[in-house]
Scaffold this motif. Structure first.
Motif, short mmCIF file in Angstrom:
data_model
loop_
_atom_site.label_atom_id
_atom_site.label_comp_id
_atom_site.label_asym_id
_atom_site.label_seq_id
_atom_site.Cartn_x
_atom_site.Cartn_y
_atom_site.Cartn_z
N ALA A 44 60.56 15.82 -51.50
CA ALA A 44 61.12 16.34 -53.01
C ALA A 44 60.67 15.59 -53.95
O ALA A 44 59.75 14.75 -53.68
CB ALA A 44 62.56 16.02 -52.91
N TYR A 45 60.52 16.19 -55.18
CA TYR A 45 59.95 15.52 -56.17
C TYR A 45 61.06 15.63 -57.56
O TYR A 45 61.52 16.86 -57.60
CB TYR A 45 58.71 16.42 -56.75
N THR A 46 61.16 14.63 -58.33
CA THR A 46 62.04 14.80 -59.24
C THR A 46 61.30 14.56 -60.57
O THR A 46 60.46 13.62 -60.63
CB THR A 46 63.08 13.57 -59.14
N ILE A 47 61.48 15.31 -61.73
CA ILE A 47 60.63 15.20 -62.92
C ILE A 47 61.36 13.86 -63.65
O ILE A 47 62.56 13.73 -63.90
CB ILE A 47 61.08 16.33 -63.68
N PRO A 48 60.34 13.02 -63.98
CA PRO A 48 60.94 11.72 -64.72
C PRO A 48 61.73 11.88 -65.76
O PRO A 48 62.84 11.05 -65.96
CB PRO A 48 59.57 10.94 -64.72
N SER A 49 61.33 12.77 -66.57
CA SER A 49 61.99 12.98 -68.08
C SER A 49 63.35 13.75 -68.06
O SER A 49 64.10 13.24 -68.80
CB SER A 49 60.96 13.93 -68.79
N ASN A 50 63.77 14.39 -66.94
CA ASN A 50 65.09 15.00 -67.14
C ASN A 50 65.57 14.90 -65.57
O ASN A 50 66.73 15.40 -65.27
CB ASN A 50 64.99 16.58 -67.32
N ASN A 51 65.20 14.31 -64.58
CA ASN A 51 65.91 14.06 -63.33
C ASN A 51 66.02 15.60 -62.44
O ASN A 51 66.87 15.38 -61.65
CB ASN A 51 67.20 13.37 -63.39
N MET A 52 65.13 16.57 -62.92
CA MET A 52 65.56 17.78 -62.28
C MET A 52 64.67 17.50 -60.97
O MET A 52 63.62 17.12 -60.99
CB MET A 52 64.84 18.82 -63.02
N THR A 53 65.39 18.08 -59.82
CA THR A 53 64.68 17.82 -58.60
C THR A 53 64.16 19.09 -57.76
O THR A 53 64.86 19.98 -57.85
CB THR A 53 65.82 17.36 -57.57
N PHE A 54 63.06 19.08 -57.28
CA PHE A 54 62.35 20.03 -56.56
C PHE A 54 62.18 19.81 -55.06
O PHE A 54 61.81 18.64 -54.88
CB PHE A 54 61.16 20.65 -57.29
N ASN A 55 62.46 20.54 -54.20
CA ASN A 55 62.17 20.31 -52.78
C ASN A 55 61.36 21.36 -52.13
O ASN A 55 61.80 22.63 -52.01
CB ASN A 55 63.65 20.08 -52.04
N ALA A 56 60.48 21.04 -51.15
CA ALA A 56 59.54 21.76 -50.47
C ALA A 56 60.50 22.43 -49.35
O ALA A 56 60.61 23.70 -49.12
CB ALA A 56 58.39 21.24 -49.92
N ASN A 57 61.47 21.46 -48.78
CA ASN A 57 62.43 21.74 -47.92
C ASN A 57 62.12 22.84 -46.78
O ASN A 57 62.83 23.72 -46.31
CB ASN A 57 63.81 22.52 -48.62
N ALA A 58 60.99 22.41 -45.99
CA ALA A 58 60.55 23.06 -44.96
C ALA A 58 61.29 22.50 -43.57
O ALA A 58 60.98 21.85 -42.66
CB ALA A 58 58.98 22.87 -44.27
N TRP A 59 62.61 22.93 -43.55
CA TRP A 59 63.67 22.36 -42.71
C TRP A 59 63.57 22.87 -41.38
O TRP A 59 63.97 22.23 -40.11
CB TRP A 59 65.14 22.40 -43.22
N ASN A 60 62.76 23.87 -41.00
CA ASN A 60 62.68 24.49 -39.69
C ASN A 60 61.24 25.14 -39.54
O ASN A 60 61.00 26.04 -39.36
CB ASN A 60 63.80 25.61 -39.40
N PRO A 61 60.38 24.17 -39.61
CA PRO A 61 58.97 24.49 -39.56
C PRO A 61 58.55 24.80 -38.10
O PRO A 61 59.07 24.61 -36.99
CB PRO A 61 58.17 23.31 -39.79
N ASP A 62 57.31 25.61 -37.77
CA ASP A 62 56.59 25.87 -36.85
C ASP A 62 55.25 25.36 -36.82
O ASP A 62 54.84 25.09 -37.97
CB ASP A 62 56.69 27.54 -36.41
N ASP A 63 54.75 25.21 -35.76
CA ASP A 63 53.17 24.60 -35.67
C ASP A 63 52.21 25.41 -36.29
O ASP A 63 51.11 25.22 -36.44
CB ASP A 63 53.00 24.47 -34.18
N GLU A 64 52.53 26.85 -36.59
CA GLU A 64 51.45 27.52 -37.11
C GLU A 64 51.77 28.06 -38.64
O GLU A 64 50.96 28.94 -39.07
CB GLU A 64 51.58 29.06 -36.34
N GLY A 65 52.59 27.19 -39.20
CA GLY A 65 52.73 27.47 -40.50
C GLY A 65 52.81 26.20 -41.54
O GLY A 65 52.60 25.03 -40.97
N PHE A 66 53.07 26.38 -42.78
CA PHE A 66 53.06 25.41 -43.66
C PHE A 66 53.96 25.59 -44.89
O PHE A 66 53.88 26.89 -45.25
CB PHE A 66 51.78 24.72 -44.12
N TYR A 94 63.12 26.83 -47.48
CA TYR A 94 63.92 27.20 -48.64
C TYR A 94 63.20 26.35 -49.71
O TYR A 94 63.96 25.37 -50.18
CB TYR A 94 65.31 26.88 -48.39
N PRO A 95 62.27 26.55 -50.26
CA PRO A 95 61.73 25.70 -51.59
C PRO A 95 62.55 26.33 -52.53
O PRO A 95 62.90 27.33 -53.01
CB PRO A 95 60.48 26.03 -51.71
N HIS A 96 62.94 25.04 -53.38
CA HIS A 96 63.95 25.16 -54.33
C HIS A 96 64.01 24.24 -55.60
O HIS A 96 63.58 22.96 -55.30
CB HIS A 96 65.40 25.51 -53.63
#
Length: 327
Positions: A44-66, A94-96
Protein backbone atom coordinates in the motif's frame (compact mmCIF):
# COMPACT_ATOMS: atom_id res chain seq x y z
CA UNK A 1 -42.45 6.23 -7.67
CA UNK A 2 -42.23 6.02 -3.91
CA UNK A 3 -41.80 9.33 -2.14
CA UNK A 4 -38.36 10.36 -0.97
CA UNK A 5 -38.43 12.43 2.20
CA UNK A 6 -35.83 15.18 2.02
CA UNK A 7 -34.55 17.21 4.93
CA UNK A 8 -33.68 20.37 2.91
CA UNK A 9 -31.15 22.08 5.18
CA UNK A 10 -29.39 18.85 6.16
CA UNK A 11 -29.15 17.44 2.65
CA UNK A 12 -28.51 20.70 0.78
CA UNK A 13 -24.73 20.37 0.71
CA UNK A 14 -24.98 16.78 -0.48
CA UNK A 15 -27.37 17.58 -3.33
CA UNK A 16 -25.46 20.71 -4.24
CA UNK A 17 -22.26 18.69 -4.51
CA UNK A 18 -23.87 16.20 -6.88
CA UNK A 19 -25.39 18.99 -8.96
CA UNK A 20 -22.02 20.73 -9.23
CA UNK A 21 -20.28 17.54 -10.35
CA UNK A 22 -22.95 16.88 -12.94
CA UNK A 23 -22.91 20.47 -14.17
CA UNK A 24 -19.23 20.26 -15.07
CA UNK A 25 -19.58 16.83 -16.64
CA UNK A 26 -17.99 15.36 -13.48
CA UNK A 27 -15.47 16.71 -14.61
CA UNK A 28 -12.81 17.25 -16.99
CA UNK A 29 -10.11 15.07 -18.28
CA UNK A 30 -7.81 14.12 -15.44
CA UNK A 31 -4.14 14.07 -16.22
CA UNK A 32 -2.29 10.81 -16.19
CA UNK A 33 1.08 12.47 -16.07
CA UNK A 34 4.03 11.52 -13.95
CA UNK A 35 2.96 9.28 -11.10
CA UNK A 36 4.68 9.81 -7.76
CA UNK A 37 5.10 6.17 -6.80
CA UNK A 38 4.37 2.60 -7.90
CA UNK A 39 3.76 -0.34 -5.57
CA UNK A 40 2.99 -3.96 -6.41
CA UNK A 41 1.66 -7.16 -4.90
CA UNK A 42 -0.02 -6.50 -1.56
CA UNK A 43 1.81 -3.25 -0.87
CA UNK A 44 0.00 0.00 0.00
CA UNK A 45 0.99 3.66 -0.40
CA UNK A 46 -0.29 6.68 1.56
CA UNK A 47 -0.06 10.22 0.17
CA UNK A 48 1.89 12.20 2.80
CA UNK A 49 -0.09 15.42 2.42
CA UNK A 50 -3.58 14.02 2.97
CA UNK A 51 -3.18 10.45 4.33
CA UNK A 52 -5.16 9.01 1.40
CA UNK A 53 -4.21 5.34 1.07
CA UNK A 54 -3.95 3.27 -2.12
CA UNK A 55 -3.50 -0.50 -2.15
CA UNK A 56 -2.33 -2.78 -4.96
CA UNK A 57 -4.11 -5.57 -3.06
CA UNK A 58 -3.12 -8.65 -5.06
CA UNK A 59 -4.64 -10.79 -2.33
CA UNK A 60 -5.10 -13.93 -4.45
CA UNK A 61 -2.20 -13.97 -6.93
CA UNK A 62 -1.25 -16.72 -9.32
CA UNK A 63 2.19 -17.57 -10.65
CA UNK A 64 1.38 -16.33 -14.15
CA UNK A 65 0.25 -12.81 -13.29
CA UNK A 66 1.03 -9.55 -11.49
CA UNK A 67 -0.63 -6.45 -10.06
CA UNK A 68 0.86 -2.98 -9.59
CA UNK A 69 -0.65 0.42 -8.81
CA UNK A 70 0.84 3.83 -9.66
CA UNK A 71 -0.32 6.83 -7.63
CA UNK A 72 -0.39 10.52 -8.42
CA UNK A 73 -0.32 12.61 -5.24
CA UNK A 74 -1.94 15.79 -6.55
CA UNK A 75 -4.58 15.78 -7.73
CA UNK A 76 -5.08 12.25 -6.34
CA UNK A 77 -5.34 9.63 -9.08
CA UNK A 78 -4.13 6.11 -9.70
CA UNK A 79 -3.55 3.58 -12.45
CA UNK A 80 -3.62 -0.16 -11.77
CA UNK A 81 -1.82 -2.42 -14.25
CA UNK A 82 -2.35 -6.16 -14.08
CA UNK A 83 -2.51 -9.49 -15.85
CA UNK A 84 -4.02 -12.72 -14.52
CA UNK A 85 -4.21 -15.43 -17.17
CA UNK A 86 -5.26 -18.44 -15.07
CA UNK A 87 -8.31 -19.27 -12.91
CA UNK A 88 -10.56 -17.02 -14.95
CA UNK A 89 -13.57 -17.15 -12.60
CA UNK A 90 -11.58 -16.13 -9.52
CA UNK A 91 -10.89 -12.60 -8.27
CA UNK A 92 -7.13 -12.18 -7.95
CA UNK A 93 -6.78 -8.56 -6.89
CA UNK A 94 -8.68 -5.40 -5.99
CA UNK A 95 -6.48 -2.33 -6.55
CA UNK A 96 -8.25 0.51 -4.77
CA UNK A 97 -8.23 3.77 -2.90
CA UNK A 98 -9.59 3.94 0.63
CA UNK A 99 -12.25 6.64 1.01
CA UNK A 100 -12.62 8.41 4.34
CA UNK A 101 -15.09 10.79 5.95
CA UNK A 102 -15.66 12.17 9.43
CA UNK A 103 -18.23 10.11 11.29
CA UNK A 104 -17.04 6.61 10.38
CA UNK A 105 -17.71 4.10 11.70
CA UNK A 106 -21.43 4.82 12.02
CA UNK A 107 -24.57 2.64 12.14
CA UNK A 108 -26.47 2.20 8.88
CA UNK A 109 -29.59 3.67 10.49
CA UNK A 110 -27.58 6.80 11.31
CA UNK A 111 -26.74 7.61 7.69
CA UNK A 112 -28.82 10.51 6.44
CA UNK A 113 -26.93 10.75 3.15
CA UNK A 114 -23.91 9.12 1.52
CA UNK A 115 -22.55 10.50 -1.74
CA UNK A 116 -20.06 8.37 -3.65
CA UNK A 117 -18.34 9.67 -6.77
CA UNK A 118 -15.57 8.64 -9.17
CA UNK A 119 -14.50 8.66 -12.79
CA UNK A 120 -12.52 5.89 -14.45
CA UNK A 121 -11.19 4.32 -17.65
CA UNK A 122 -9.93 0.90 -18.71
CA UNK A 123 -8.16 -0.70 -21.64
CA UNK A 124 -5.45 -3.15 -22.70
CA UNK A 125 -1.77 -2.32 -22.31
CA UNK A 126 0.21 -0.51 -19.64
CA UNK A 127 -0.68 3.07 -20.66
CA UNK A 128 -3.70 4.64 -18.90
CA UNK A 129 -6.54 5.78 -21.16
CA UNK A 130 -7.79 9.36 -20.94
CA UNK A 131 -10.50 9.84 -18.34
CA UNK A 132 -13.82 8.15 -19.19
CA UNK A 133 -12.40 6.12 -22.12
CA UNK A 134 -13.01 2.36 -22.23
CA UNK A 135 -11.50 0.22 -25.01
CA UNK A 136 -14.22 -2.43 -25.15
CA UNK A 137 -12.81 -4.20 -28.21
CA UNK A 138 -9.31 -4.32 -26.79
CA UNK A 139 -10.54 -5.71 -23.49
CA UNK A 140 -12.63 -8.33 -25.29
CA UNK A 141 -9.63 -9.35 -27.39
CA UNK A 142 -7.72 -10.03 -24.16
CA UNK A 143 -10.64 -11.99 -22.72
CA UNK A 144 -10.78 -9.50 -19.86
CA UNK A 145 -13.06 -10.09 -16.89
CA UNK A 146 -13.16 -7.35 -14.26
CA UNK A 147 -15.50 -5.03 -12.44
CA UNK A 148 -15.35 -1.45 -11.16
CA UNK A 149 -16.89 -1.10 -7.74
CA UNK A 150 -17.27 0.73 -4.47
CA UNK A 151 -16.76 -1.66 -1.56
CA UNK A 152 -18.40 -1.08 1.82
CA UNK A 153 -17.79 -3.21 4.91
CA UNK A 154 -20.24 -3.31 7.83
CA UNK A 155 -20.47 -5.16 11.11
CA UNK A 156 -22.46 -4.89 14.37
CA UNK A 157 -19.09 -4.27 16.06
CA UNK A 158 -17.58 -0.93 15.03
CA UNK A 159 -14.01 -2.22 15.32
CA UNK A 160 -14.73 -5.26 13.14
CA UNK A 161 -16.30 -3.01 10.51
CA UNK A 162 -12.93 -1.36 9.90
CA UNK A 163 -11.45 -4.48 8.29
CA UNK A 164 -12.51 -6.54 5.28
CA UNK A 165 -11.20 -9.61 7.12
CA UNK A 166 -13.40 -9.21 10.21
CA UNK A 167 -16.55 -7.46 8.92
CA UNK A 168 -19.61 -9.72 8.80
CA UNK A 169 -21.10 -8.09 5.68
CA UNK A 170 -19.71 -6.64 2.47
CA UNK A 171 -21.86 -4.31 0.37
CA UNK A 172 -20.63 -3.71 -3.18
CA UNK A 173 -21.85 -1.14 -5.69
CA UNK A 174 -20.69 -2.15 -9.16
CA UNK A 175 -20.51 0.70 -11.69
CA UNK A 176 -18.62 -1.28 -14.33
CA UNK A 177 -18.53 -4.89 -15.47
CA UNK A 178 -16.55 -6.65 -18.21
CA UNK A 179 -16.35 -10.19 -19.52
CA UNK A 180 -17.46 -12.94 -17.17
CA UNK A 181 -17.18 -10.99 -13.93
CA UNK A 182 -20.20 -12.05 -11.88
CA UNK A 183 -21.31 -11.09 -8.37
CA UNK A 184 -21.85 -13.79 -5.77
CA UNK A 185 -25.39 -15.12 -6.15
CA UNK A 186 -25.52 -14.18 -9.84
CA UNK A 187 -28.15 -15.91 -11.97
CA UNK A 188 -28.19 -15.26 -15.70
CA UNK A 189 -31.94 -15.89 -15.74
CA UNK A 190 -32.48 -13.22 -13.04
CA UNK A 191 -34.42 -15.69 -10.90
CA UNK A 192 -32.35 -15.11 -7.79
CA UNK A 193 -32.17 -11.33 -7.78
CA UNK A 194 -33.67 -9.53 -4.81
CA UNK A 195 -34.53 -6.17 -6.34
CA UNK A 196 -33.90 -3.50 -8.94
CA UNK A 197 -33.40 0.12 -7.91
CA UNK A 198 -32.60 3.38 -9.68
CA UNK A 199 -30.07 5.74 -8.11
CA UNK A 200 -29.34 8.91 -10.00
CA UNK A 201 -29.05 7.83 -13.64
CA UNK A 202 -27.98 4.27 -12.84
CA UNK A 203 -30.17 1.19 -12.49
CA UNK A 204 -28.91 -1.46 -10.07
CA UNK A 205 -29.82 -5.12 -9.52
CA UNK A 206 -29.19 -6.73 -6.14
CA UNK A 207 -27.50 -10.12 -5.69
CA UNK A 208 -26.65 -11.97 -2.48
CA UNK A 209 -24.08 -14.65 -1.72
CA UNK A 210 -21.28 -15.67 0.65
CA UNK A 211 -17.55 -15.67 0.01
CA UNK A 212 -14.99 -18.24 1.18
CA UNK A 213 -14.65 -16.49 4.55
CA UNK A 214 -18.40 -16.76 5.11
CA UNK A 215 -18.90 -13.03 4.68
CA UNK A 216 -22.42 -12.07 3.62
CA UNK A 217 -21.91 -10.25 0.29
CA UNK A 218 -24.66 -8.00 -1.06
CA UNK A 219 -23.90 -6.63 -4.52
CA UNK A 220 -25.79 -3.83 -6.27
CA UNK A 221 -24.75 -4.25 -9.92
CA UNK A 222 -25.40 -1.51 -12.49
CA UNK A 223 -27.14 -2.71 -15.64
CA UNK A 224 -24.68 -0.66 -17.77
CA UNK A 225 -21.23 0.84 -17.28
CA UNK A 226 -20.93 4.31 -15.74
CA UNK A 227 -17.47 5.81 -16.27
CA UNK A 228 -18.66 8.83 -14.31
CA UNK A 229 -20.66 8.24 -11.18
CA UNK A 230 -21.92 10.68 -8.55
CA UNK A 231 -24.96 9.70 -6.53
CA UNK A 232 -26.50 9.71 -3.06
CA UNK A 233 -26.51 5.96 -2.44
CA UNK A 234 -28.04 5.70 1.05
CA UNK A 235 -31.31 4.32 -0.43
CA UNK A 236 -29.38 1.23 -1.57
CA UNK A 237 -28.16 0.76 1.99
CA UNK A 238 -31.55 1.54 3.48
CA UNK A 239 -33.27 -1.14 1.42
CA UNK A 240 -30.90 -3.70 2.90
CA UNK A 241 -31.36 -2.86 6.57
CA UNK A 242 -35.08 -2.09 6.40
CA UNK A 243 -35.61 -5.57 4.93
CA UNK A 244 -33.35 -7.38 7.37
CA UNK A 245 -30.58 -8.36 4.94
CA UNK A 246 -28.24 -6.60 7.38
CA UNK A 247 -29.01 -5.19 10.81
CA UNK A 248 -29.85 -1.49 11.15
CA UNK A 249 -27.28 -1.23 13.94
CA UNK A 250 -24.43 -2.57 11.83
CA UNK A 251 -21.66 -0.01 11.47
CA UNK A 252 -20.18 1.15 8.18
CA UNK A 253 -16.47 1.19 8.86
CA UNK A 254 -14.57 0.84 5.58
CA UNK A 255 -15.31 2.24 2.12
CA UNK A 256 -13.11 1.95 -0.96
CA UNK A 257 -13.19 2.36 -4.74
CA UNK A 258 -11.36 0.21 -7.26
CA UNK A 259 -11.56 -2.70 -9.68
CA UNK A 260 -11.72 -6.43 -8.99
CA UNK A 261 -9.45 -8.15 -11.51
CA UNK A 262 -10.49 -11.67 -12.54
CA UNK A 263 -8.75 -12.56 -15.81
CA UNK A 264 -6.93 -11.22 -18.85
CA UNK A 265 -4.71 -12.91 -21.41
CA UNK A 266 -2.70 -9.68 -21.67
CA UNK A 267 -1.89 -6.58 -19.64
CA UNK A 268 -4.80 -4.34 -18.63
CA UNK A 269 -4.73 -0.87 -17.08
CA UNK A 270 -7.56 0.57 -14.96
CA UNK A 271 -7.23 4.24 -14.03
CA UNK A 272 -9.34 6.37 -11.71
CA UNK A 273 -9.63 9.92 -10.43
CA UNK A 274 -12.14 12.36 -8.89
CA UNK A 275 -13.06 9.73 -6.31
CA UNK A 276 -14.75 11.05 -3.19
CA UNK A 277 -17.12 10.23 -0.36
CA UNK A 278 -19.36 12.66 1.51
CA UNK A 279 -21.20 11.38 4.57
CA UNK A 280 -24.03 13.08 6.47
CA UNK A 281 -24.85 11.40 9.76
CA UNK A 282 -28.14 11.68 11.59
CA UNK A 283 -31.40 9.76 11.70
CA UNK A 284 -31.98 8.20 8.29
CA UNK A 285 -34.88 9.75 6.34
CA UNK A 286 -37.91 7.48 6.22
CA UNK A 287 -37.83 6.25 2.66
CA UNK A 288 -40.73 4.15 1.42
CA UNK A 289 -39.22 0.77 0.58
CA UNK A 290 -40.82 -2.40 -0.70
CA UNK A 291 -41.11 -5.57 1.35
CA UNK A 292 -38.50 -8.21 0.72
CA UNK A 293 -39.96 -10.96 -1.47
CA UNK A 294 -40.41 -14.27 0.37
CA UNK A 295 -38.30 -16.14 -2.18
CA UNK A 296 -35.35 -13.79 -1.72
CA UNK A 297 -32.82 -15.72 0.30
CA UNK A 298 -34.22 -14.00 1.36
CA UNK A 299 -34.16 -13.26 -3.35
CA UNK A 300 -36.45 -11.84 -6.21
CA UNK A 301 -38.87 -9.18 -7.28
CA UNK A 302 -40.36 -8.11 -10.56
CA UNK A 303 -42.00 -4.79 -9.74
CA UNK A 304 -40.08 -2.86 -7.07
CA UNK A 305 -40.51 0.81 -6.16
CA UNK A 306 -37.99 3.20 -7.68
CA UNK A 307 -36.36 5.69 -5.37
CA UNK A 308 -34.16 8.66 -5.58
CA UNK A 309 -33.69 11.50 -7.99
CA UNK A 310 -32.49 11.70 -11.55
CA UNK A 311 -29.73 14.22 -12.25
CA UNK A 312 -32.33 16.67 -13.57
CA UNK A 313 -34.39 16.26 -10.41
CA UNK A 314 -31.33 16.78 -8.23
CA UNK A 315 -30.59 20.07 -9.95
CA UNK A 316 -34.22 21.16 -9.56
CA UNK A 317 -34.26 20.29 -5.86
CA UNK A 318 -31.00 22.13 -5.23
CA UNK A 319 -32.26 25.23 -7.08
CA UNK A 320 -35.57 25.23 -5.23
CA UNK A 321 -33.85 24.74 -1.87
CA UNK A 322 -31.37 27.55 -2.53
CA UNK A 323 -34.22 29.88 -3.41
CA UNK A 324 -35.98 28.88 -0.21
CA UNK A 325 -32.90 29.52 1.94
CA UNK A 326 -32.17 32.97 0.52
CA UNK A 327 -35.78 34.15 0.41
Amino acid sequence: MAALTLQPRLRLSVLARIATLLAVGLWGQTTAGAYDTTVCGQTAYTIPSNNMTFNANAWNPDDEGFQCISVQDSPPAFAATWSWSSNSETVHSYPHVKLTAPGLPTPLSNISALVLSAQWSMGPGSTPRPALVVDHDGLANHGTSANVAFDIFVDPNAANARSEKTAATEIMIWVGRFGHAEPLGFDANMKKTCFTQTVGDAEFVLYQGHNDRGTNVLSWVATSNHTTFAAEVSPLLQYLWRNGLVSAGSHVGLVSFGSEAYHSDGIVTFSASEFDMHLVTGAAPNLAVGDLPAECSRAASTNPPQWLLSSASITAVVSATLLYLIS
